[in-house]
Design a protein around this motif. Structure first.
Motif, PDB file in Angstrom:
ATOM      1  N   GLY A 141      -8.540   8.262 -11.842  1.00  0.00           N
ATOM      2  CA  GLY A 141      -8.783   6.933 -11.293  1.00  0.00           C
ATOM      3  C   GLY A 141      -7.507   6.139 -11.041  1.00  0.00           C
ATOM      4  O   GLY A 141      -6.536   6.244 -11.792  1.00  0.00           O
ATOM      5  N   THR A 142      -7.511   5.335  -9.971  1.00  0.00           N
ATOM      6  CA  THR A 142      -6.313   4.590  -9.566  1.00  0.00           C
ATOM      7  C   THR A 142      -6.498   3.076  -9.645  1.00  0.00           C
ATOM      8  O   THR A 142      -5.609   2.325  -9.231  1.00  0.00           O
ATOM      9  CB  THR A 142      -5.926   4.954  -8.127  1.00  0.00           C
ATOM     10  N   ALA A 143      -7.605   2.599 -10.152  1.00  0.00           N
ATOM     11  CA  ALA A 143      -7.837   1.153 -10.186  1.00  0.00           C
ATOM     12  C   ALA A 143      -6.776   0.449 -11.022  1.00  0.00           C
ATOM     13  O   ALA A 143      -6.286  -0.624 -10.648  1.00  0.00           O
ATOM     14  CB  ALA A 143      -9.232   0.853 -10.729  1.00  0.00           C
ATOM     15  N   GLY A 144      -6.405   1.033 -12.152  1.00  0.00           N
ATOM     16  CA  GLY A 144      -5.374   0.425 -12.985  1.00  0.00           C
ATOM     17  C   GLY A 144      -4.064   0.279 -12.237  1.00  0.00           C
ATOM     18  O   GLY A 144      -3.370  -0.737 -12.361  1.00  0.00           O
ATOM     19  N   LEU A 145      -3.700   1.287 -11.440  1.00  0.00           N
ATOM     20  CA  LEU A 145      -2.474   1.217 -10.654  1.00  0.00           C
ATOM     21  C   LEU A 145      -2.558   0.119  -9.596  1.00  0.00           C
ATOM     22  O   LEU A 145      -1.598  -0.643  -9.395  1.00  0.00           O
ATOM     23  CB  LEU A 145      -2.208   2.569  -9.977  1.00  0.00           C
ATOM     24  N   ASP A 146      -3.691   0.041  -8.906  1.00  0.00           N
ATOM     25  CA  ASP A 146      -3.821  -0.931  -7.828  1.00  0.00           C
ATOM     26  C   ASP A 146      -3.794  -2.369  -8.335  1.00  0.00           C
ATOM     27  O   ASP A 146      -3.443  -3.287  -7.578  1.00  0.00           O
ATOM     28  CB  ASP A 146      -5.114  -0.681  -7.036  1.00  0.00           C
ATOM     29  N   PHE A 147      -4.177  -2.578  -9.591  1.00  0.00           N
ATOM     30  CA  PHE A 147      -4.153  -3.927 -10.154  1.00  0.00           C
ATOM     31  C   PHE A 147      -3.004  -4.106 -11.143  1.00  0.00           C
ATOM     32  O   PHE A 147      -2.967  -5.089 -11.884  1.00  0.00           O
ATOM     33  CB  PHE A 147      -5.492  -4.249 -10.819  1.00  0.00           C
ATOM     34  N   PHE A 154      -0.477  -0.460   3.525  1.00  0.00           N
ATOM     35  CA  PHE A 154      -1.192   0.106   2.391  1.00  0.00           C
ATOM     36  C   PHE A 154      -0.226   0.748   1.397  1.00  0.00           C
ATOM     37  O   PHE A 154      -0.419   0.667   0.185  1.00  0.00           O
ATOM     38  CB  PHE A 154      -2.232   1.120   2.872  1.00  0.00           C
ATOM     39  N   GLY A 155       0.827   1.396   1.912  1.00  0.00           N
ATOM     40  CA  GLY A 155       1.812   2.013   1.026  1.00  0.00           C
ATOM     41  C   GLY A 155       2.574   0.980   0.216  1.00  0.00           C
ATOM     42  O   GLY A 155       2.825   1.165  -0.980  1.00  0.00           O
ATOM     43  N   THR A 156       2.943  -0.126   0.847  1.00  0.00           N
ATOM     44  CA  THR A 156       3.656  -1.195   0.148  1.00  0.00           C
ATOM     45  C   THR A 156       2.800  -1.784  -0.968  1.00  0.00           C
ATOM     46  O   THR A 156       3.263  -1.981  -2.097  1.00  0.00           O
ATOM     47  CB  THR A 156       4.052  -2.305   1.140  1.00  0.00           C
ATOM     48  N   ALA A 157       1.533  -2.066  -0.644  1.00  0.00           N
ATOM     49  CA  ALA A 157       0.627  -2.623  -1.648  1.00  0.00           C
ATOM     50  C   ALA A 157       0.457  -1.665  -2.820  1.00  0.00           C
ATOM     51  O   ALA A 157       0.509  -2.071  -3.995  1.00  0.00           O
ATOM     52  CB  ALA A 157      -0.718  -2.951  -1.019  1.00  0.00           C
ATOM     53  N   SER A 158       0.273  -0.394  -2.519  1.00  0.00           N
ATOM     54  CA  SER A 158       0.058   0.599  -3.569  1.00  0.00           C
ATOM     55  C   SER A 158       1.273   0.720  -4.482  1.00  0.00           C
ATOM     56  O   SER A 158       1.145   0.761  -5.714  1.00  0.00           O
ATOM     57  CB  SER A 158      -0.265   1.953  -2.938  1.00  0.00           C
ATOM     58  N   ASN A 159       2.457   0.778  -3.894  1.00  0.00           N
ATOM     59  CA  ASN A 159       3.666   0.952  -4.702  1.00  0.00           C
ATOM     60  C   ASN A 159       4.004  -0.276  -5.523  1.00  0.00           C
ATOM     61  O   ASN A 159       4.709  -0.179  -6.537  1.00  0.00           O
ATOM     62  CB  ASN A 159       4.839   1.315  -3.793  1.00  0.00           C
ATOM     63  N   LYS A 160       3.518  -1.446  -5.113  1.00  0.00           N
ATOM     64  CA  LYS A 160       3.764  -2.673  -5.864  1.00  0.00           C
ATOM     65  C   LYS A 160       2.661  -2.978  -6.868  1.00  0.00           C
ATOM     66  O   LYS A 160       2.752  -3.964  -7.613  1.00  0.00           O
ATOM     67  CB  LYS A 160       3.901  -3.858  -4.897  1.00  0.00           C
ATOM     68  N   GLY A 161       1.620  -2.144  -6.902  1.00  0.00           N
ATOM     69  CA  GLY A 161       0.504  -2.416  -7.799  1.00  0.00           C
ATOM     70  C   GLY A 161      -0.255  -3.648  -7.384  1.00  0.00           C
ATOM     71  O   GLY A 161      -0.639  -4.481  -8.221  1.00  0.00           O
ATOM     72  N   GLN A 162      -0.492  -3.781  -6.068  1.00  0.00           N
ATOM     73  CA  GLN A 162      -1.180  -4.946  -5.533  1.00  0.00           C
ATOM     74  C   GLN A 162      -2.351  -4.511  -4.668  1.00  0.00           C
ATOM     75  O   GLN A 162      -2.398  -3.384  -4.178  1.00  0.00           O
ATOM     76  CB  GLN A 162      -0.223  -5.776  -4.655  1.00  0.00           C
ATOM     77  N   VAL A 163      -3.308  -5.422  -4.476  1.00  0.00           N
ATOM     78  CA  VAL A 163      -4.289  -5.208  -3.431  1.00  0.00           C
ATOM     79  C   VAL A 163      -3.629  -5.582  -2.116  1.00  0.00           C
ATOM     80  O   VAL A 163      -2.603  -6.277  -2.075  1.00  0.00           O
ATOM     81  CB  VAL A 163      -5.564  -6.052  -3.664  1.00  0.00           C
ATOM     82  N   VAL A 164      -4.201  -5.131  -1.015  1.00  0.00           N
ATOM     83  CA  VAL A 164      -3.577  -5.306   0.292  1.00  0.00           C
ATOM     84  C   VAL A 164      -3.399  -6.779   0.640  1.00  0.00           C
ATOM     85  O   VAL A 164      -2.386  -7.184   1.212  1.00  0.00           O
ATOM     86  CB  VAL A 164      -4.410  -4.584   1.378  1.00  0.00           C
ATOM     87  N   ALA A 165      -4.384  -7.602   0.272  1.00  0.00           N
ATOM     88  CA  ALA A 165      -4.319  -9.028   0.601  1.00  0.00           C
ATOM     89  C   ALA A 165      -3.174  -9.730  -0.109  1.00  0.00           C
ATOM     90  O   ALA A 165      -2.741 -10.805   0.328  1.00  0.00           O
ATOM     91  CB  ALA A 165      -5.634  -9.706   0.268  1.00  0.00           C
TER      92      ALA A 165
END
Length: 432
Positions: A208-214, A374-385
């Protein structure tokens, strides 16, 4: 209480049979408890309708047995057998014979048993006589499965209906199409822009990647909740949740491979039931697999969002998912479809309109490929918005959030330039 010991509230109810037949409860608010239902029918058509209702996702907690014979058969059976939670009797008898049969049935019904009557008599006096005898519901035939389900839910009142959150399952037609990213961003949008409490559950336990995205440390949230089935309640669930903002909480996956994760379907069902009591919206980030527990979880959801990319494998899998879900959920709307990663550089694609025609579902949103965003958001641990406040993806997340919540009050910014209609227009055709 026995059927004859009806209270004053039931005696005073005076809704007409016609209005009862027309009244339904919104499916997203229905929650039917674990009960046993026995149905006795004079008509084979009525028996078939009840069996169809029993197969509905809203009735998964119930055990339903149907047999022919009507009121007489029910009364004979319960002379020596305890009555279940609910007895349904369907008969073509005239009013006097029907009431006489109900009187005999009342003598063998145990305290607490609810009786639902189905008949052909459309008369308010007859209805009042049934209510006076303690019948919980009267339905004017012919019976429809959806009406039967709402009637069962209504018998158990607000304790089981209207107090449970909606469950939205996000699943990818193929691995890597962005279903997890979509679910995280839509959950964040609902919490942020609607101000509603949302629980996000990452059910992909090993990956799971939810922890990474947040940008949160992985923990045992989902794993602990599933393993603590016997003692899981709202208090324990609240301790397992990680806060991702004022209105968004995450039940994250361990994302570790030291252990294997053989998930029990009853444990997942219990987790969902407790989470539904804690927030109006529960977002399920489903792994890309089709085990018994995964299928049951998806089928039982209030709404299903399929994410697909425009290629042949996604097209085949999307068609298969839609076919299975339409048969498993005959009384629900079809799943929602999101076409993602459209316009990826140098990748041959199936045209949007051709994809739509093949699956026979209009997409809720079409999201163009944007590797940088999407890559920037993912690498920063952020949602796209959080990485960007403008663009077609941001508006698509709002459209999807609006569609699954049924809310129309979200403030939209610059929506005229982007979205499904614009993308289809670029493809040379307007949506049908």
């Amino acid at each position: 209480m026995r059927m004859k010991d009806v209270n004053q509230h039931e005696r005073d109810r005076s809704l007409s049979c016609t209005s009862l037949a027309d009244g339904t409860i919104a499916r997203e608010s229905v929650k039917i408890p674990r009960i046993v239902i026995h149905a006795f029918c004079d008509s084979a058509d009525a028996a078939a309708a009840i069996e169809q209702a029993a197969a509905d996702r809203l009735m998964t907690r119930t055990h339903v047995a149907v047999q022919l014979g009507g009121i007489v058969t029910a009364t004979e059976l319960y002379q020596n057998t305890p009555t279940p939670d609910v007895v349904i009797v369907q008969s073509h008898l005239d009013p006097q014979a029907y009431l006489a049969g109900i009187d005999r049935l009342a003598e063998v019904c145990y305290t607490g048993t609810k009786v639902m009557a189905i008949g052909e008599v459309n008369d308010i006096s007859f209805y009042r006589e049934l209510m006076r005898r303690g019948v919980s519901e009267y339905i004017l035939g012919p019976i429809e499965p959806v009406l039967l389900i709402s009637s069962v839910a209504r018998m158990y009142g607000e304790a089981y209906s209207g107090k449970f959150g909606q469950v939205h399952a996000f699943i990818g037609a193929k691995g890597g199409v962005g279903s997890s990213t979509l679910s995280h961003n839509v959950g964040w949008t609902i919490a942020r822009e609607l101000g509603s409490n949302v629980i996000m559950a990452d059910l992909d336990l090993p990956f799971g990647t939810a922890g990474l995205d947040f940008n949160l440390d992985a923990n045992q949230g989902v794993a602990d909740a599933i393993q603590a089935t016997s003692r899981l309640d709202e208090v324990l669930l609240d301790r397992l949740l990680q806060k991702c903002g004022e209105h968004l909480s995450l039940l994250s996956a361990p994302a570790a491979l030291e252990a294997t994760y053989d998930v029990n379907e009853e444990a997942v069902e219990q987790l969902i039931e407790v989470a539904q009591k804690s927030a109006p919206f529960l977002i399920l980030d489903m792994p890309h697999l089709w085990t018994k527990w995964a299928k049951k979880t998806v089928v039982a959801a209030t709404d299903i969002v399929i994410t697909a990319a425009p290629d042949l494998a996604n097209l085949r899998n999307t068609k298969s998912l839609i076919h299975v879900l339409r048969h498993a959920r005959p009384h629900d709307p079809p799943p929602k479809l999101v076409l993602n990663q459209i316009g990826m550089t140098k990748r041959p694609e199936i045209k949007v309109n051709d994809f739509i025609k093949a699956v026979d579902i209009q997409p809720t949103a079409c999201i163009p490929f944007d590797a940088h965003l999407f890559g920037t958001a993912s690498n920063k641990g952020q949602v796209v918005a959080e990485a960007s406040t403008k663009g077609p993806a941001i508006n698509a997340f709002r459209e999807i959030a609006d569609a699954i919540t049924g809310r129309q009050g979200m403030k939209r910014r610059n929506t005229a330039r982007f979205g499904l209609r614009n993308l289809l227009g670029r493809a040379g055709r307007k949506p049908t």
